[in-house]
Design a protein around this motif. Structure first.
Motif, PDB file in Angstrom:
ATOM      1  N   TYR A 124      -0.698   1.040   6.539  1.00 13.37           N
ATOM      2  CA  TYR A 124       0.454   0.318   5.995  1.00 13.37           C
ATOM      3  C   TYR A 124       1.231  -0.324   7.129  1.00 13.37           C
ATOM      4  CZ  TYR A 124       3.431   4.300   7.337  1.00 13.37           C
ATOM      5  OH  TYR A 124       4.087   5.279   8.044  1.00 13.37           O
ATOM      6  N   TYR A 125       1.997  -1.373   6.791  1.00 15.03           N
ATOM      7  CA  TYR A 125       2.883  -2.046   7.736  1.00 15.03           C
ATOM      8  C   TYR A 125       4.323  -1.667   7.413  1.00 15.03           C
ATOM      9  CZ  TYR A 125      -0.550  -5.092   9.921  1.00 15.03           C
ATOM     10  OH  TYR A 125      -1.605  -5.569  10.651  1.00 15.03           O
ATOM     11  N   VAL A 126       5.195  -1.797   8.409  1.00 11.47           N
ATOM     12  CA  VAL A 126       6.614  -1.533   8.216  1.00 11.47           C
ATOM     13  C   VAL A 126       7.368  -2.815   8.528  1.00 11.47           C
ATOM     14  CG1 VAL A 126       8.582  -0.137   8.936  1.00 11.47           C
ATOM     15  CG2 VAL A 126       6.304   0.870   8.909  1.00 11.47           C
ATOM     16  N   CYS A 127       8.144  -3.299   7.539  1.00 13.31           N
ATOM     17  CA  CYS A 127       8.900  -4.536   7.717  1.00 13.31           C
ATOM     18  C   CYS A 127      10.132  -4.274   8.602  1.00 13.31           C
ATOM     19  CB  CYS A 127       9.303  -5.119   6.358  1.00 13.31           C
ATOM     20  SG  CYS A 127      10.734  -4.340   5.604  1.00 13.31           S
ATOM     21  N   PRO A 128      10.854  -5.317   9.055  1.00  7.84           N
ATOM     22  CA  PRO A 128      12.028  -5.112   9.912  1.00  7.84           C
ATOM     23  C   PRO A 128      13.127  -4.249   9.287  1.00  7.84           C
ATOM     24  CG  PRO A 128      11.367  -7.397   9.995  1.00  7.84           C
ATOM     25  CD  PRO A 128      10.537  -6.737   8.931  1.00  7.84           C
ATOM     26  N   MET A 129      13.191  -4.164   7.943  1.00 11.24           N
ATOM     27  CA  MET A 129      14.189  -3.312   7.278  1.00 11.24           C
ATOM     28  C   MET A 129      13.720  -1.868   7.170  1.00 11.24           C
ATOM     29  SD  MET A 129      17.150  -4.219   6.576  1.00 11.24           S
ATOM     30  CE  MET A 129      17.980  -3.182   5.412  1.00 11.24           C
ATOM     31  N   GLY A 130      12.463  -1.607   7.549  1.00 12.63           N
ATOM     32  CA  GLY A 130      11.941  -0.238   7.500  1.00 12.63           C
ATOM     33  C   GLY A 130      11.172   0.078   6.227  1.00 12.63           C
ATOM     34  N   GLN A 131      10.952  -0.895   5.365  1.00 16.35           N
ATOM     35  CA  GLN A 131      10.219  -0.687   4.118  1.00 16.35           C
ATOM     36  C   GLN A 131       8.715  -0.713   4.367  1.00 16.35           C
ATOM     37  OE1 GLN A 131       9.887  -2.681  -0.280  1.00 16.35           O
ATOM     38  NE2 GLN A 131      11.455  -3.438   1.062  1.00 16.35           N
ATOM     39  N   HIS A 132       7.990   0.205   3.763  1.00 20.31           N
ATOM     40  CA  HIS A 132       6.540   0.254   3.917  1.00 20.31           C
ATOM     41  C   HIS A 132       5.896  -0.828   3.064  1.00 20.31           C
ATOM     42  CE1 HIS A 132       6.129   4.633   5.504  1.00 20.31           C
ATOM     43  NE2 HIS A 132       7.139   3.994   6.046  1.00 20.31           N
ATOM     44  N   MET A 133       4.912  -1.476   3.636  1.00 21.29           N
ATOM     45  CA  MET A 133       4.142  -2.490   2.920  1.00 21.29           C
ATOM     46  C   MET A 133       2.746  -1.921   2.735  1.00 21.29           C
ATOM     47  SD  MET A 133       5.444  -5.894   4.914  1.00 21.29           S
ATOM     48  CE  MET A 133       5.045  -7.079   3.656  1.00 21.29           C
ATOM     49  N   ARG A 149       1.730  -5.630   0.543  1.00 21.66           N
ATOM     50  CA  ARG A 149       2.898  -6.071  -0.210  1.00 21.66           C
ATOM     51  C   ARG A 149       4.006  -5.029  -0.102  1.00 21.66           C
ATOM     52  NH1 ARG A 149       1.476  -7.961  -5.865  1.00 21.66           N
ATOM     53  NH2 ARG A 149       1.014  -9.862  -4.735  1.00 21.66           N
ATOM     54  N   ALA A 150       5.241  -5.539   0.037  1.00 22.06           N
ATOM     55  CA  ALA A 150       6.415  -4.661   0.071  1.00 22.06           C
ATOM     56  C   ALA A 150       6.716  -4.178  -1.344  1.00 22.06           C
ATOM     57  CB  ALA A 150       7.604  -5.419   0.635  1.00 22.06           C
ATOM     58  N   GLN A 151       7.370  -3.010  -1.458  1.00 22.92           N
ATOM     59  CA  GLN A 151       7.701  -2.461  -2.779  1.00 22.92           C
ATOM     60  C   GLN A 151       8.712  -3.351  -3.501  1.00 22.92           C
ATOM     61  OE1 GLN A 151       6.428   0.274  -0.896  1.00 22.92           O
ATOM     62  NE2 GLN A 151       4.986   0.274  -2.397  1.00 22.92           N
ATOM     63  N   ASN A 152       9.853  -3.627  -2.823  1.00 22.28           N
ATOM     64  CA  ASN A 152      10.909  -4.400  -3.464  1.00 22.28           C
ATOM     65  C   ASN A 152      11.807  -5.005  -2.384  1.00 22.28           C
ATOM     66  OD1 ASN A 152      12.678  -5.506  -5.264  1.00 22.28           O
ATOM     67  ND2 ASN A 152      13.574  -3.580  -5.919  1.00 22.28           N
ATOM     68  N   CYS A 153      11.924  -6.310  -2.393  1.00 23.71           N
ATOM     69  CA  CYS A 153      12.772  -7.004  -1.418  1.00 23.71           C
ATOM     70  C   CYS A 153      14.095  -7.451  -2.038  1.00 23.71           C
ATOM     71  CB  CYS A 153      12.035  -8.210  -0.843  1.00 23.71           C
ATOM     72  SG  CYS A 153      10.558  -7.786   0.064  1.00 23.71           S
ATOM     73  N   LYS A 154      14.327  -7.098  -3.284  1.00 28.07           N
ATOM     74  CA  LYS A 154      15.549  -7.494  -3.983  1.00 28.07           C
ATOM     75  C   LYS A 154      16.745  -6.805  -3.329  1.00 28.07           C
ATOM     76  CE  LYS A 154      16.706  -8.474  -8.695  1.00 28.07           C
ATOM     77  NZ  LYS A 154      16.336  -8.262 -10.071  1.00 28.07           N
ATOM     78  N   CYS A 182      17.733  -7.132  -0.263  1.00 29.30           N
ATOM     79  CA  CYS A 182      17.547  -6.933   1.179  1.00 29.30           C
ATOM     80  C   CYS A 182      18.414  -7.935   1.942  1.00 29.30           C
ATOM     81  CB  CYS A 182      16.075  -7.102   1.557  1.00 29.30           C
ATOM     82  SG  CYS A 182      15.772  -6.954   3.327  1.00 29.30           S
ATOM     83  N   PRO A 183      19.233  -7.487   2.896  1.00 27.84           N
ATOM     84  CA  PRO A 183      20.099  -8.419   3.625  1.00 27.84           C
ATOM     85  C   PRO A 183      19.312  -9.378   4.541  1.00 27.84           C
ATOM     86  CG  PRO A 183      20.303  -6.207   4.532  1.00 27.84           C
ATOM     87  CD  PRO A 183      19.455  -6.096   3.307  1.00 27.84           C
ATOM     88  N   LEU A 184      18.069  -9.038   4.878  1.00 24.52           N
ATOM     89  CA  LEU A 184      17.258  -9.878   5.758  1.00 24.52           C
ATOM     90  C   LEU A 184      16.288 -10.776   4.993  1.00 24.52           C
ATOM     91  CD1 LEU A 184      16.358  -7.225   8.490  1.00 24.52           C
ATOM     92  CD2 LEU A 184      18.175  -8.933   8.556  1.00 24.52           C
ATOM     93  N   ARG A 185      16.370 -10.748   3.667  1.00 24.61           N
ATOM     94  CA  ARG A 185      15.391 -11.467   2.858  1.00 24.61           C
ATOM     95  C   ARG A 185      15.338 -12.956   3.163  1.00 24.61           C
ATOM     96  NH1 ARG A 185      13.550 -14.587  -0.535  1.00 24.61           N
ATOM     97  NH2 ARG A 185      12.419 -14.243  -2.440  1.00 24.61           N
ATOM     98  N   ALA A 189       9.634 -17.510  -0.142  1.00 25.78           N
ATOM     99  CA  ALA A 189       8.901 -17.623  -1.399  1.00 25.78           C
ATOM    100  C   ALA A 189       9.709 -17.031  -2.545  1.00 25.78           C
ATOM    101  CB  ALA A 189       7.564 -16.896  -1.290  1.00 25.78           C
ATOM    102  N   LYS A 190       9.364 -17.448  -3.767  1.00 22.43           N
ATOM    103  CA  LYS A 190      10.010 -16.866  -4.943  1.00 22.43           C
ATOM    104  C   LYS A 190       9.436 -15.477  -5.171  1.00 22.43           C
ATOM    105  CE  LYS A 190      10.814 -21.298  -7.089  1.00 22.43           C
ATOM    106  NZ  LYS A 190      10.490 -22.200  -8.185  1.00 22.43           N
ATOM    107  N   GLY A 191      10.168 -14.659  -5.834  1.00 21.85           N
ATOM    108  CA  GLY A 191       9.705 -13.301  -6.107  1.00 21.85           C
ATOM    109  C   GLY A 191      10.428 -12.296  -5.227  1.00 21.85           C
ATOM    110  N   ASP A 192      10.276 -11.043  -5.587  1.00 24.45           N
ATOM    111  CA  ASP A 192      11.004  -9.975  -4.896  1.00 24.45           C
ATOM    112  C   ASP A 192      10.099  -9.087  -4.057  1.00 24.45           C
ATOM    113  OD1 ASP A 192      13.413 -10.791  -5.994  1.00 24.45           O
ATOM    114  OD2 ASP A 192      13.054  -9.659  -7.833  1.00 24.45           O
TER     115      ASP A 192
END
Length: 188
Positions: free
Chosen positions: A18-27, A49-54, A56-59, A65-68
């Protein structure tokens, strides 16, 4: 790359894949994408894919792209090749070779590409490309040798290779005459 939101800069956990995004969410990995180039090369990329980007202050900085849920594609095989190349280039021997590069081959490759318009290989396959380049290199060296001998002869010097120069110039002149009388189609 300096962009912290580029997937090359995300932390990758190879054990759990898995990857970890800059906010710390697992992808998490969601599948595999296969593609084929125009030349027929097939590549395989893993999709994460990230679980949920809704919310997120860094979104807005991360993706547009559209979508969460942000989705990334990573070619692990290509990344491994890049890692090996980076290791070789930054090794002690690699640094030594890179230091000589600008002096030795760059001028020759510039002449080949610009002056002689040799920008693409005309065949496919490793052995055919090797043969193609070997013939070109031989012709390039003969041309270089002939011009050097002609220059020495013009300046009044007699070289031990003068006989070879005369033989080559006769052969090349004869070959040109034959070619222009009976033009043939190229096999490439």
């Amino acid at each position: 790359k300096p962009n912290p939101f580029h997937h090359d800069n995300f932390h990758y956990n190879a054990d759990e894949d898995y990857y970890v995004c800059p906010m710390g969410q697992h992808m998490r990995r969601i599948g595999t994408a296969r593609s084929k180039t125009a030349s027929g090369y097939r590549s395989e990329s893993a999709r994460y894919r990230a679980q949920n980007c809704k919310g997120c202050p860094l979104r807005c900085l991360c993706y547009k792209a559209k979508g969460d849920q942000r989705t990334i594609e990573v070619n692990h095989r290509l990344n491994e090749y890049k890692r090996k190349a980076r290791e070789l280039l930054t090794s002690e021997e690699g640094l030594k070779h890179r230091g000589r590069r600008c002096i030795e081959p760059e001028a020759v490759f510039g002449q080949m590409k610009f002056n002689m318009a040799y920008r693409r290989f005309r065949h496919f396959g490793k052995d055919k490309v090797t043969m193609d380049f070997a013939f070109f290199a031989i012709a390039f060296n003969i041309k270089k040798m002939c011009s050097k001998i002609a220059k020495q002869t013009k300046n009044g010097g007699n070289t031990p290779l003068f006989g070879l120069y005369m033989l080559l110039s006769r052969i090349l002149h004869l070959e040109n005459r034959i070619f222009w009388k009976n033009p043939r189609k190229s096999v490439a």
